[in-house]
Design a protein around this motif. Structure first.
Motif, PDB file in Angstrom:
ATOM      1  N   LEU A 129       5.722  47.014 -13.569  1.00 16.45           N
ATOM      2  CA  LEU A 129       6.086  47.826 -14.735  1.00 16.45           C
ATOM      3  C   LEU A 129       5.326  49.147 -14.755  1.00 16.45           C
ATOM      4  O   LEU A 129       5.892  50.203 -15.053  1.00 16.45           O
ATOM      5  N   CYS A 130       4.047  49.123 -14.420  1.00 12.02           N
ATOM      6  CA  CYS A 130       3.253  50.358 -14.381  1.00 12.02           C
ATOM      7  C   CYS A 130       3.765  51.292 -13.295  1.00 12.02           C
ATOM      8  O   CYS A 130       3.846  52.512 -13.493  1.00 12.02           O
ATOM      9  N   GLY A 131       4.124  50.743 -12.154  1.00 10.26           N
ATOM     10  CA  GLY A 131       4.667  51.570 -11.076  1.00 10.26           C
ATOM     11  C   GLY A 131       5.989  52.204 -11.460  1.00 10.26           C
ATOM     12  O   GLY A 131       6.250  53.372 -11.157  1.00 10.26           O
ATOM     13  N   ALA A 132       6.855  51.435 -12.142  1.00 10.35           N
ATOM     14  CA  ALA A 132       8.144  51.981 -12.578  1.00 10.35           C
ATOM     15  C   ALA A 132       7.943  53.082 -13.616  1.00 10.35           C
ATOM     16  O   ALA A 132       8.616  54.124 -13.571  1.00 10.35           O
ATOM     17  N   ALA A 133       6.998  52.891 -14.547  1.00 14.56           N
ATOM     18  CA  ALA A 133       6.720  53.917 -15.548  1.00 14.56           C
ATOM     19  C   ALA A 133       6.161  55.168 -14.885  1.00 14.56           C
ATOM     20  O   ALA A 133       6.539  56.297 -15.222  1.00 14.56           O
ATOM     21  N   LEU A 134       5.262  55.013 -13.914  1.00 11.25           N
ATOM     22  CA  LEU A 134       4.695  56.150 -13.192  1.00 11.25           C
ATOM     23  C   LEU A 134       5.779  56.897 -12.424  1.00 11.25           C
ATOM     24  O   LEU A 134       5.812  58.135 -12.419  1.00 11.25           O
ATOM     25  N   ALA A 135       6.689  56.167 -11.788  1.00 14.68           N
ATOM     26  CA  ALA A 135       7.783  56.806 -11.050  1.00 14.68           C
ATOM     27  C   ALA A 135       8.686  57.590 -11.991  1.00 14.68           C
ATOM     28  O   ALA A 135       9.111  58.711 -11.678  1.00 14.68           O
ATOM     29  N   ALA A 136       8.982  57.050 -13.171  1.00 13.24           N
ATOM     30  CA  ALA A 136       9.833  57.756 -14.132  1.00 13.24           C
ATOM     31  C   ALA A 136       9.151  59.029 -14.629  1.00 13.24           C
ATOM     32  O   ALA A 136       9.788  60.085 -14.738  1.00 13.24           O
ATOM     33  N   MET A 137       7.837  58.941 -14.900  1.00  9.23           N
ATOM     34  CA  MET A 137       7.123  60.138 -15.362  1.00  9.23           C
ATOM     35  C   MET A 137       7.053  61.197 -14.264  1.00  9.23           C
ATOM     36  O   MET A 137       7.218  62.391 -14.530  1.00  9.23           O
ATOM     37  N   CYS A 138       6.808  60.783 -13.020  1.00  4.68           N
ATOM     38  CA  CYS A 138       6.765  61.741 -11.909  1.00  4.68           C
ATOM     39  C   CYS A 138       8.116  62.406 -11.712  1.00  4.68           C
ATOM     40  O   CYS A 138       8.197  63.611 -11.441  1.00  4.68           O
ATOM     41  N   THR A 139       9.182  61.654 -11.847  1.00  7.98           N
ATOM     42  CA  THR A 139      10.528  62.215 -11.723  1.00  7.98           C
ATOM     43  C   THR A 139      10.772  63.254 -12.813  1.00  7.98           C
ATOM     44  O   THR A 139      11.330  64.327 -12.551  1.00  7.98           O
ATOM     45  N   ALA A 140      10.353  62.984 -14.037  1.00  4.48           N
ATOM     46  CA  ALA A 140      10.529  63.941 -15.128  1.00  4.48           C
ATOM     47  C   ALA A 140       9.715  65.204 -14.873  1.00  4.48           C
ATOM     48  O   ALA A 140      10.195  66.328 -15.088  1.00  4.48           O
ATOM     49  N   VAL A 141       8.478  65.061 -14.381  1.00 10.42           N
ATOM     50  CA  VAL A 141       7.629  66.223 -14.107  1.00 10.42           C
ATOM     51  C   VAL A 141       8.237  67.073 -13.005  1.00 10.42           C
ATOM     52  O   VAL A 141       8.322  68.302 -13.115  1.00 10.42           O
ATOM     53  N   VAL A 142       8.689  66.455 -11.919  1.00  3.41           N
ATOM     54  CA  VAL A 142       9.285  67.205 -10.808  1.00  3.41           C
ATOM     55  C   VAL A 142      10.567  67.893 -11.264  1.00  3.41           C
ATOM     56  O   VAL A 142      10.824  69.053 -10.908  1.00  3.41           O
ATOM     57  N   GLY A 143      11.374  67.252 -12.050  1.00  2.00           N
ATOM     58  CA  GLY A 143      12.611  67.870 -12.547  1.00  2.00           C
ATOM     59  C   GLY A 143      12.321  69.075 -13.423  1.00  2.00           C
ATOM     60  O   GLY A 143      12.981  70.125 -13.306  1.00  2.00           O
ATOM     61  N   HIS A 144      11.328  68.957 -14.301  1.00  2.00           N
ATOM     62  CA  HIS A 144      10.964  70.099 -15.161  1.00  2.00           C
ATOM     63  C   HIS A 144      10.393  71.245 -14.324  1.00  2.00           C
ATOM     64  O   HIS A 144      10.723  72.405 -14.517  1.00  2.00           O
ATOM     65  N   TRP A 145       9.505  70.916 -13.378  1.00  2.00           N
ATOM     66  CA  TRP A 145       8.928  71.932 -12.504  1.00  2.00           C
ATOM     67  C   TRP A 145      10.021  72.662 -11.733  1.00  2.00           C
ATOM     68  O   TRP A 145       9.991  73.878 -11.600  1.00  2.00           O
ATOM     69  N   TRP A 146      11.002  71.928 -11.227  1.00  2.00           N
ATOM     70  CA  TRP A 146      12.088  72.538 -10.452  1.00  2.00           C
ATOM     71  C   TRP A 146      12.923  73.479 -11.315  1.00  2.00           C
ATOM     72  O   TRP A 146      13.269  74.586 -10.885  1.00  2.00           O
ATOM     73  N   SER A 147      13.237  73.085 -12.545  1.00  2.00           N
ATOM     74  CA  SER A 147      14.053  73.957 -13.396  1.00  2.00           C
ATOM     75  C   SER A 147      13.281  75.215 -13.796  1.00  2.00           C
ATOM     76  O   SER A 147      13.842  76.315 -13.829  1.00  2.00           O
TER      77      SER A 147
END
Length: 159
Positions: A8-26
């Protein structure tokens, strides 16, 4: 139970990293567009005016059809939609028939009873002899079908 917490912690970390990378890219694309001199339009929407009481009532369908004539459809498209409509109606009818059949089957199963014909010539009870094999368990094995319950093992207490 133990591996679920890291998963569960790994899945939450992956979701947060995906959100950060998406925001950084935009943001990176936005900055690159501004640096290239592309005008960036900002949409500012004014609040919609409150509808008048007469406008809030739905417009009858006849008025809508009279106000906006329907564009002429291609004959192939019209035939396709008519075929599609017929197919959907056929499926609805089949669905109703299947639901009725299922209801009848459920009623028959609910009313089903098991009856044994003891008067028939073919009915013969099982032969009972006194020399049957003993199927009872020994006293040390217990009296049931399942093996005896294991004794609980408690961990040592730390004093």
């Amino acid at each position: 139970m133990k591996p679920t917490v890291p998963i569960l912690c790994g899945a939450a970390l992956a979701a947060m990293c995906t959100a950060v990378v998406g925001h950084w890219w935009s943001v990176r694309q936005f900055v690159a567009a501004i640096d290239a001199g592309v005008p960036v339009a900002r949409e500012v929407r004014a609040p919609a005016p409150a509808p008048k009481p007469a406008e809030s009532l739905p417009v009858p369908l006849a008025k809508l059809q009279a106000a906006a004539p329907v564009a002429a459809m291609d004959p192939a498209q019209k035939e396709f939609f008519e075929t599609l409509t017929r197919t959907v109606k056929d499926l609805q009818n089949q669905n109703r028939n299947l639901i009725d059949q299922l209801g009848e089957t459920n009623r028959e199963i609910y009313n089903m009873q098991f009856r044994l014909d003891t008067v028939s010539d073919k009915f013969r009870p099982m032969p009972v002899n006194d020399d049957r094999p003993d199927t009872t368990l020994d006293d040390d094995e217990g009296s049931g079908v399942l093996p005896p319950r294991a004794e609980p093992i408690f961990p040592p207490a730390h004093d």
